[in-house]
Design an enzyme around this catalytic site. Structure first.
Site, mmCIF file in Angstrom:
data_model
loop_
_atom_site.group_PDB
_atom_site.id
_atom_site.type_symbol
_atom_site.label_atom_id
_atom_site.label_comp_id
_atom_site.label_asym_id
_atom_site.label_seq_id
_atom_site.Cartn_x
_atom_site.Cartn_y
_atom_site.Cartn_z
ATOM 1 N N CYS A 146 12.339 57.365 11.427
ATOM 2 C CA CYS A 146 12.336 58.782 11.821
ATOM 3 C C CYS A 146 10.990 59.473 11.617
ATOM 4 C CB CYS A 146 13.430 59.555 11.092
ATOM 5 S SG CYS A 146 13.124 59.858 9.329
ATOM 6 N N CYS A 175 17.173 59.894 7.769
ATOM 7 C CA CYS A 175 17.925 59.058 8.720
ATOM 8 C C CYS A 175 18.761 57.962 8.068
ATOM 9 C CB CYS A 175 16.987 58.444 9.751
ATOM 10 S SG CYS A 175 15.894 57.157 9.077
ATOM 11 N N CYS A 217 16.116 56.635 3.228
ATOM 12 C CA CYS A 217 15.502 57.839 3.774
ATOM 13 C C CYS A 217 16.531 58.964 3.820
ATOM 14 C CB CYS A 217 14.962 57.550 5.179
ATOM 15 S SG CYS A 217 14.250 59.000 5.990
ATOM 16 N N CYS A 270 4.107 55.781 -4.337
ATOM 17 C CA CYS A 270 4.437 56.998 -5.077
ATOM 18 C C CYS A 270 5.201 57.911 -4.114
ATOM 19 C CB CYS A 270 3.146 57.633 -5.569
ATOM 20 S SG CYS A 270 3.385 58.981 -6.720
#
Length: 162
Positions: free
Chosen positions: A131, A83, A80, A151
């Site tokens: 997050c 985070c 991510c 996706c």
């Protein structure tokens, strides 16, 4: 009599208005949930460049084919961009032909999902479990063994080579 230009203009204005109306509540839904990483909007804006903020916090979608992660072929982990939580292994990445990085399976305890009705039909939105950052959508037209296609927006992730 309504001419074509007037009809197209009215249709476009209606579409933009609908997206503004429905899109404005989607991002706030992610912020309202109980996530481990909680930052104010000002803190998110400070942490993320504007294009990543728009995807992760306002649930925008990057332009198809624009992500350098589409061409990433090395072994590693996609994390991510908000985070740093590991989300997908490169072993589950595949070429979907859609123009967005696609995976057939997330890492355990990495993502959350919820219904997304923002485009006048129902999709399943995918967000970071830690997050709440918007990652993309999951569809049931992927390869075996799961039959799923996650996706993802490349702007929502960073790649960490193995």
């Amino acid at each position: 009599m309504i001419d074509r230009r007037t009809l197209l203009g009215a249709g476009g204005a209606s579409l933009i208005g609908g997206i503004a109306l429905f899109g404005s509540t989607r991002g706030s839904e992610a912020r309202a949930a109980n996530f481990e990483v909680k930052l104010s909007e000002a803190e998110w804006k400070k942490r993320l460049p504007p294009e990543r903020y728009a995807v992760l916090r306002q649930e925008n979608t990057e332009r198809s084919g624009s992500s350098p992660l589409n061409k990433e072929k090395r072994k590693g982990t996609y994390v991510c961009a908000g985070c740093g939580l590991p989300l997908y292994s490169s072993a589950t990445k595949f070429e979907s032909g859609t123009g967005w990085p696609s995976f057939w399976k997330p890492l355990p305890n990495a993502i959350g999902t919820r219904k997304d009705n923002s485009l006048f039909f129902t999709r399943t939105e995918v967000h970071c479990r830690r997050c709440g950052g918007h990652l993309g959508h999951v569809f049931d037209d992927g390869p075996k063994p799961t039959g799923l296609r996650y996706c993802m927006n490349g702007l929502a992730m960073n790649f960490r080579p193995a």
